[in-house]
Design an enzyme around this catalytic site. Sequence first.
Site, PDB file in Angstrom:
ATOM      1  N   LEU A  33      46.494  41.297  33.935  1.00 52.81           N
ATOM      2  CA  LEU A  33      46.673  42.404  34.576  1.00 52.81           C
ATOM      3  C   LEU A  33      45.613  43.541  34.464  1.00 52.81           C
ATOM      4  O   LEU A  33      45.696  44.642  34.666  1.00 52.81           O
ATOM      5  CB  LEU A  33      47.923  43.191  34.500  1.00 52.81           C
ATOM      6  CG  LEU A  33      49.306  42.061  34.730  1.00 52.81           C
ATOM      7  CD1 LEU A  33      50.752  43.001  34.384  1.00 52.81           C
ATOM      8  CD2 LEU A  33      49.367  41.662  36.197  1.00 52.81           C
ATOM      9  N   SER A 125      29.206  32.896  43.318  1.00 48.47           N
ATOM     10  CA  SER A 125      28.933  34.008  44.025  1.00 48.47           C
ATOM     11  C   SER A 125      27.468  33.930  44.739  1.00 48.47           C
ATOM     12  O   SER A 125      26.820  33.258  44.124  1.00 48.47           O
ATOM     13  CB  SER A 125      28.915  35.321  43.430  1.00 48.47           C
ATOM     14  OG  SER A 125      28.257  36.348  44.079  1.00 48.47           O
ATOM     15  N   ALA A 126      27.513  34.450  45.996  1.00 45.49           N
ATOM     16  CA  ALA A 126      26.170  34.436  46.775  1.00 45.49           C
ATOM     17  C   ALA A 126      25.098  35.120  45.887  1.00 45.49           C
ATOM     18  O   ALA A 126      23.776  35.145  45.960  1.00 45.49           O
ATOM     19  CB  ALA A 126      26.249  34.822  48.080  1.00 45.49           C
ATOM     20  N   TYR A 150      26.552  40.854  35.619  1.00 43.08           N
ATOM     21  CA  TYR A 150      27.539  40.069  36.362  1.00 43.08           C
ATOM     22  C   TYR A 150      26.912  38.978  36.877  1.00 43.08           C
ATOM     23  O   TYR A 150      27.429  37.786  36.822  1.00 43.08           O
ATOM     24  CB  TYR A 150      28.167  41.292  37.454  1.00 43.08           C
ATOM     25  CG  TYR A 150      29.071  40.209  38.460  1.00 43.08           C
ATOM     26  CD1 TYR A 150      30.318  39.722  37.989  1.00 43.08           C
ATOM     27  CD2 TYR A 150      28.501  39.977  39.699  1.00 43.08           C
ATOM     28  CE1 TYR A 150      30.925  38.958  39.046  1.00 43.08           C
ATOM     29  CE2 TYR A 150      29.105  39.677  40.685  1.00 43.08           C
ATOM     30  CZ  TYR A 150      30.535  38.901  40.330  1.00 43.08           C
ATOM     31  OH  TYR A 150      31.094  38.206  41.447  1.00 43.08           O
ATOM     32  N   LYS A 154      27.578  34.574  36.320  1.00 41.07           N
ATOM     33  CA  LYS A 154      27.667  33.304  37.300  1.00 41.07           C
ATOM     34  C   LYS A 154      26.741  32.497  37.114  1.00 41.07           C
ATOM     35  O   LYS A 154      27.217  31.044  37.250  1.00 41.07           O
ATOM     36  CB  LYS A 154      27.637  34.063  38.731  1.00 41.07           C
ATOM     37  CG  LYS A 154      28.805  34.977  38.852  1.00 41.07           C
ATOM     38  CD  LYS A 154      30.306  34.336  38.788  1.00 41.07           C
ATOM     39  CE  LYS A 154      31.197  35.387  39.239  1.00 41.07           C
ATOM     40  NZ  LYS A 154      32.711  34.762  38.925  1.00 41.07           N
TER      41      LYS A 154
END
Length: 340
Positions: A33, A125-126, A150, A154
Amino acid sequence: MKVLVTGGLGYIGSHTTVKLLEEGFDVVIIDNLSNSKIDVLDRIEQIAKKRPRFYNFDVQNKESLESVFVSEKPEAIIHFAGFKAVGESCQKPLMYYENNLLSTFALLDMMQKYPKCKNFVFSSSATVYGEPDSVPLTENSPIKQATSPYGQTKIMIEEILTDFSKVQKVNIAILRYFNPIGAHQSGLLGEDPNGLPNNLFPYINKVAVGALPKLNIFGNDYKTCDGTGVRDYIHVLDLAKGHVLALKKLEKDCGLFVCNLGTGKGTSVLELVKAYEKANNIKIPYEFAPRRAGDIDENFAGTEKAKKELGFVCDYTILDACRDGYNFQTQELKRMKDKK
Ligand code: NAD
Ligand code: UFG
């Protein structure tokens, strides 16, 4: 098939969970959460008429994770849990590396220990393609130097998964999402970030319901059709469907599989604003503002591989996403007022 969905109460995870339940998968969610609300669990049940089992803890917590593996015996994992705000990752890089990498390690560790769980879907992600040399971006387009921690997480996780797939008998789908937008048609699920949204679509939603006065369009001198940035906006329900198709592909023991999930069509910021206005018959006030650091002119997905290998085609248009996003935001505002 029993599927463990990490981050299953988040934006993409909740829509995917509904789709999985509707398709007859048995779903177990772990979510701490940190970027979602517990109400989402009831809403998933309301839509799918089934309640996934839910565990509230950090995926990095190996003891709790192992107890779920022992009791639930998942056969597949869809790993959504992670932090995703590009700007925040530049301010708090360690927090991003820690959460995104260590949560993945904890899960792979469990797959090693419990080899019955041999299918893994990762939310990439792209962003890994960076500033494209050409569009559309195919899965063979070069991976570029990340412009944020970030993005770097990835790229690193993609590499880790590739190495892991060479030594462990596992099936791994690395799904490179383009820009997910929209919401569930029920108005019960969608994206409603706290504070000022970082991304375009949730920002437009807030302007649409009067929670923010106007949209700032970052840059109008990009090398695009109208000078504003171009992206590939995919309805979150199409993205959810892509995960179900990916699981079906993994079931056939395909090993490592890397695939874009996008529509194949670029849309500029101004075009998205116009579509939103048309879909909902409202006005979105906007103003041009300076470029945002790290933004690129244009990207959109090559969709051949998804179509050929997953049978993936999009069911929804940008107009559908704009209508569903506005419906969700209007209902969410009402729910918040009723709560007070
Ligand atoms: P989200 O923040 O809405 O959902 C992530 C969920 O994971 C949240 O519910 C959060 O509480 C939970 N979570 C985070 N860290 C956790 C941890 N350590 N343990 C347990 N739960 C944890 O994000 P989203 O938009 O649904 O994105 C899901 C995934 O897709 C992310 O990995 C994101 O990087 C990736 N992705 C998103 C986009 C996008 O534009 N939304 C684009 C490309 C890739
Ligand atoms: N934009 C505005 N105003 C805003 C927000 C965004 O004009 O208030 C513009 C941006 O400059 C860009 C476009 O809208 O041209 C899209 O921006 P988003 O922030 O919505 O999306 P990004 O393409 O920058 O990045 C998103 C996610 C990343 C993910 C990437 C995948 O934030 O995590 O899509 O392509 F990796």
